[in-house]
Design a protein around this motif. Sequence first.
Motif, PDB file in Angstrom:
ATOM      1  N   VAL A 179      -3.533  15.085  -0.939  1.00  0.00           N
ATOM      2  CA  VAL A 179      -4.753  14.338  -0.658  1.00  0.00           C
ATOM      3  C   VAL A 179      -5.969  15.249  -0.810  1.00  0.00           C
ATOM      4  O   VAL A 179      -6.033  16.314  -0.193  1.00  0.00           O
ATOM      5  CB  VAL A 179      -4.730  13.740   0.763  1.00  0.00           C
ATOM      6  CG1 VAL A 179      -5.958  12.856   0.982  1.00  0.00           C
ATOM      7  CG2 VAL A 179      -3.453  12.936   0.993  1.00  0.00           C
ATOM      8  N   SER A 180      -6.926  14.813  -1.597  1.00  0.00           N
ATOM      9  CA  SER A 180      -8.173  15.560  -1.800  1.00  0.00           C
ATOM     10  C   SER A 180      -9.341  14.753  -1.251  1.00  0.00           C
ATOM     11  O   SER A 180      -9.441  13.541  -1.497  1.00  0.00           O
ATOM     12  CB  SER A 180      -8.407  15.833  -3.285  1.00  0.00           C
ATOM     13  OG  SER A 180      -7.383  16.643  -3.822  1.00  0.00           O
ATOM     14  N   VAL A 181     -10.210  15.429  -0.509  1.00  0.00           N
ATOM     15  CA  VAL A 181     -11.416  14.792   0.016  1.00  0.00           C
ATOM     16  C   VAL A 181     -12.542  15.005  -0.994  1.00  0.00           C
ATOM     17  O   VAL A 181     -12.948  16.140  -1.248  1.00  0.00           O
ATOM     18  CB  VAL A 181     -11.804  15.370   1.383  1.00  0.00           C
ATOM     19  CG1 VAL A 181     -13.084  14.712   1.891  1.00  0.00           C
ATOM     20  CG2 VAL A 181     -10.669  15.172   2.387  1.00  0.00           C
ATOM     21  N   ARG A 206      -0.495   7.046   8.690  1.00  0.00           N
ATOM     22  CA  ARG A 206      -0.041   5.655   8.600  1.00  0.00           C
ATOM     23  C   ARG A 206       0.832   5.372   7.389  1.00  0.00           C
ATOM     24  O   ARG A 206       1.631   4.440   7.400  1.00  0.00           O
ATOM     25  CB  ARG A 206      -1.235   4.699   8.596  1.00  0.00           C
ATOM     26  CG  ARG A 206      -2.049   4.745   9.874  1.00  0.00           C
ATOM     27  CD  ARG A 206      -3.023   3.593   9.941  1.00  0.00           C
ATOM     28  NE  ARG A 206      -3.928   3.729  11.075  1.00  0.00           N
ATOM     29  CZ  ARG A 206      -4.877   2.863  11.375  1.00  0.00           C
ATOM     30  NH1 ARG A 206      -5.043   1.789  10.615  1.00  0.00           N
ATOM     31  NH2 ARG A 206      -5.667   3.047  12.423  1.00  0.00           N
ATOM     32  N   TYR A 207       0.654   6.170   6.335  1.00  0.00           N
ATOM     33  CA  TYR A 207       1.376   5.870   5.102  1.00  0.00           C
ATOM     34  C   TYR A 207       2.334   6.982   4.673  1.00  0.00           C
ATOM     35  O   TYR A 207       3.043   6.829   3.684  1.00  0.00           O
ATOM     36  CB  TYR A 207       0.384   5.565   3.972  1.00  0.00           C
ATOM     37  CG  TYR A 207      -0.475   4.366   4.258  1.00  0.00           C
ATOM     38  CD1 TYR A 207      -0.012   3.077   4.011  1.00  0.00           C
ATOM     39  CD2 TYR A 207      -1.742   4.509   4.811  1.00  0.00           C
ATOM     40  CE1 TYR A 207      -0.799   1.964   4.298  1.00  0.00           C
ATOM     41  CE2 TYR A 207      -2.531   3.402   5.098  1.00  0.00           C
ATOM     42  CZ  TYR A 207      -2.054   2.138   4.841  1.00  0.00           C
ATOM     43  OH  TYR A 207      -2.819   1.035   5.124  1.00  0.00           O
ATOM     44  N   GLY A 208       2.346   8.077   5.411  1.00  0.00           N
ATOM     45  CA  GLY A 208       3.297   9.137   5.109  1.00  0.00           C
ATOM     46  C   GLY A 208       2.998   9.920   3.855  1.00  0.00           C
ATOM     47  O   GLY A 208       3.894  10.586   3.312  1.00  0.00           O
ATOM     48  N   GLU A 251       0.829  -1.205   0.000  1.00  0.00           N
ATOM     49  CA  GLU A 251       0.000   0.000   0.000  1.00  0.00           C
ATOM     50  C   GLU A 251       0.865   1.256   0.000  1.00  0.00           C
ATOM     51  O   GLU A 251       0.640   2.182  -0.779  1.00  0.00           O
ATOM     52  CB  GLU A 251      -0.901   0.009   1.235  1.00  0.00           C
ATOM     53  CG  GLU A 251      -2.033  -0.985   1.217  1.00  0.00           C
ATOM     54  CD  GLU A 251      -2.874  -0.866   2.474  1.00  0.00           C
ATOM     55  OE1 GLU A 251      -4.014  -0.386   2.362  1.00  0.00           O
ATOM     56  OE2 GLU A 251      -2.393  -1.226   3.559  1.00  0.00           O
ATOM     57  N   ARG A 252       1.822   1.286   0.908  1.00  0.00           N
ATOM     58  CA  ARG A 252       2.648   2.480   1.070  1.00  0.00           C
ATOM     59  C   ARG A 252       3.410   2.821  -0.212  1.00  0.00           C
ATOM     60  O   ARG A 252       3.499   3.987  -0.611  1.00  0.00           O
ATOM     61  CB  ARG A 252       3.624   2.265   2.225  1.00  0.00           C
ATOM     62  CG  ARG A 252       4.460   3.488   2.612  1.00  0.00           C
ATOM     63  CD  ARG A 252       5.241   3.162   3.875  1.00  0.00           C
ATOM     64  NE  ARG A 252       6.016   4.301   4.340  1.00  0.00           N
ATOM     65  CZ  ARG A 252       7.275   4.539   4.010  1.00  0.00           C
ATOM     66  NH1 ARG A 252       7.895   3.685   3.189  1.00  0.00           N
ATOM     67  NH2 ARG A 252       7.911   5.588   4.486  1.00  0.00           N
ATOM     68  N   LEU A 306       7.132  17.570   4.892  1.00  0.00           N
ATOM     69  CA  LEU A 306       5.952  18.306   4.440  1.00  0.00           C
ATOM     70  C   LEU A 306       6.315  19.517   3.579  1.00  0.00           C
ATOM     71  O   LEU A 306       5.546  19.907   2.704  1.00  0.00           O
ATOM     72  CB  LEU A 306       5.143  18.776   5.658  1.00  0.00           C
ATOM     73  CG  LEU A 306       4.477  17.689   6.488  1.00  0.00           C
ATOM     74  CD1 LEU A 306       3.866  18.281   7.757  1.00  0.00           C
ATOM     75  CD2 LEU A 306       3.393  16.969   5.689  1.00  0.00           C
ATOM     76  N   ARG A 307       7.417  20.161   3.881  1.00  0.00           N
ATOM     77  CA  ARG A 307       7.884  21.356   3.159  1.00  0.00           C
ATOM     78  C   ARG A 307       6.801  22.432   3.060  1.00  0.00           C
ATOM     79  O   ARG A 307       6.442  22.879   1.967  1.00  0.00           O
ATOM     80  CB  ARG A 307       8.382  20.957   1.769  1.00  0.00           C
ATOM     81  CG  ARG A 307       9.560  20.001   1.795  1.00  0.00           C
ATOM     82  CD  ARG A 307       9.965  19.575   0.406  1.00  0.00           C
ATOM     83  NE  ARG A 307      10.441  20.705  -0.369  1.00  0.00           N
ATOM     84  CZ  ARG A 307      10.741  20.649  -1.672  1.00  0.00           C
ATOM     85  NH1 ARG A 307      10.573  19.518  -2.337  1.00  0.00           N
ATOM     86  NH2 ARG A 307      11.163  21.710  -2.301  1.00  0.00           N
TER      87      ARG A 307
END
Length: 775
Positions: A169-171, A161-163, A137-138, A482-483
């Motif tokens: 990431v879009s909701v 959990r996956y960094g 997954e990761r 994250l930068r």
Amino acid sequence: MSGDDVRPLLLGLTWFPDRTGGLNRYLRELFLALEADGARPRAVVLGPADPPTRVAAVASDKAPLPARLVRYAQAAATAGRQADVVDAHFALHAFLPVVLGPLRRRPLVVHFQGPWASESRISGDRTLEVTAKWLIERSVYRRARHAIVLSSAFKRLLVERYGVLPWAVSVVPPGVDLDRFRPAESVSAARAGLGLSADAWVAFSPRRLVPRTGIDVLLDAWPRLLETGDGRPSTLLVAGDGPSRRELEARAARLGVSATVRFLGEVSEEVLRTCYQAADVCVVPSLALEGFGLVVLEALACGVPVVASDAGGLPAALGALDPGLIVPAGNARALSRRLEDARTGTRPVPDRGRCRAYAERFSWKEVASRHRALYASARWPENTRDLRVVYVDHCAQLSGAEIALLRLLPALSGIEAHVILAEDGPLVSRLLSAGVSVEVLPMREGARRLPRERVRPGPVQLARAAEVTAYAFRLARRLRRLRPDLVHTNSLKAAVYGSLAAKAARVPIVWHARDRISPDYLPSPAVTLVRAVGRIAPDAVVAVSDAALATLRDGRPEGALPPSFVVRDPIPRAPQVRRDRESESRLGMVGRIAPWKGQHVFLEGFARAFGDGNERAVIIGAPLFGEEEDEYERSLRELAARLGVADRVEFAGFREDVWHELERLDVLVHASVIPEPGGQVVAEGMAAGLPVVAAAGGGPAEVIADEVTGLLFPPGDSEALADDLARLVSDPGLRRRLSEAARERARDFAPEAIAGQVMQVYRAVLAARATRKPG
């Protein structure tokens, strides 16, 4: 760039309805919606007998896994020759083609609909197998340019959990087929088709029968409903299959409810729709790992209300319809009470028309449009983007600073916000419900909860300092990953360790000064430390009041601090309330119970003013931090008894809905014995149109003009407070005049106005940083 000419390749599991399940249904609905929207998607899935055009069907899911994966990868490579973007819906099937195979150079979008490895662990799989699934997954998720989740709760999982970077990431909430799922023309006919009595009370739960979906909790709740029935027959329908089915059927038998519970197994779409239409309520009792719950929208589209647990994205799916439909996950008693109240009408659920109208907000056409824009962005990354800001706070309780952050973030425009907290707590769920990205990077409790009054030299304090320093370097590593463009600290502790982390990560930092940096609030060593760090660490300081900023300066000239700005906490518009009660007056304090907040001054003033009256005092709030505050609360109850007013004093405890509590009051009191840095609750009371009596010090004295927008009294002077309270209760004209002026003044603190001021601070910091860069 438009997504009109982007050709996506969807890599799925199987094709619905050949195999049921939310992931398969979602893939089909998205594929059809993209086609209807004018796109030309292709898909690869495991072998349906008769796939639609442009859907490649490969080996059956019954084939051996290695052969299945190789044939799937070959089909994906072939279909990918005509694709611009790959959209992976299942990590295992995507791994070979997009990580190792020819599609690894294609722009990748992934859908995260649940942690496969975590579900495997809950199902009891071996550690080695769970680890292998997580690594697969990761590797897929972190390779993607965009990840799509159905709710903010799953965004948090993907980040923690996956960094995966939160900015990627879009909701995108799912849609529902409003033609396929629709209210019944006749509920009685739907029930007759299922062999149910027309007058029965019917609950329906379509779930995969695995431990995490919580059907065992629903079964445990069911006997209580039968015991407290209203004479009508009750039936629970459970649709779906899975490894837990035999165990659940045995559980129903042990509970003595088998006669009223029907396990339907896998059902067709037609039967599924009929079950929805026949039901009085749909129940989604998930325990964990629920992304959104497509069944929620399907039930609502059929006009059926849903009672669901607070697991994962379910609060986001239902909260805007009615927060009262949500119950604690795993709590059979709470679930049975809510279902019982729904059946008897004691606590009604939304009617069928309201449910249908809510479902109509979720359109697959809109979902397809959002996807096409993300596909285009993955193929043609834009040069411009919103400002990325990480907000850091050590606390996840709903204290004043955290409530202010909750109100600020949704009002900011042009910001990609991500919050990093040092603990889990109520703030996390509130941020997720507001659509704000959040992760928890836990700090050891001893360091996080060290009371400010104990910040002084000593072995314990040195150990805590070492823990905080170690945490700061963990945070620095996270920031380097994250930068962000800026770090904004929201609490005093976060300012100290956040400064070290931001400097190590070379990110500009803004302090939000919400505390008084003075010996009457902090021990002298802490005052010295914070003032020293404040002169060199932040790129800018935002203070909640001139008084708070002055304590940080300690009489030094303006240039002794970085650029500094006073920005009040945001206060949303309060509902208009009529206060024309003819019964006893209610005077109250709202806020954390702590000695410096002065609840004892309020009780003394109340007793002086109304020793033999019928007025009532209300103390709304709770101790939040440490034994000293717990002991102080106990002393307040003893004080009320000694003053002879215990029967007219209500200790209401913590209340999340501050506006409801303010509506119950006629006068708001703020009685801090040392100057309050900001006084957020004072502005809330003014926004609610309450006459406010506040101690004349710190932030409240800057917000209130004495005798104009409120009344001020000397801090700690219970006699002066008593005089002001007596004036207000006896003079309705004074209350009205102060109320009207207070409401007008509170408009200056609207979230949109405060957000604009914060954005000016950010622009100033970035402009100053740009001028310092060489070249």
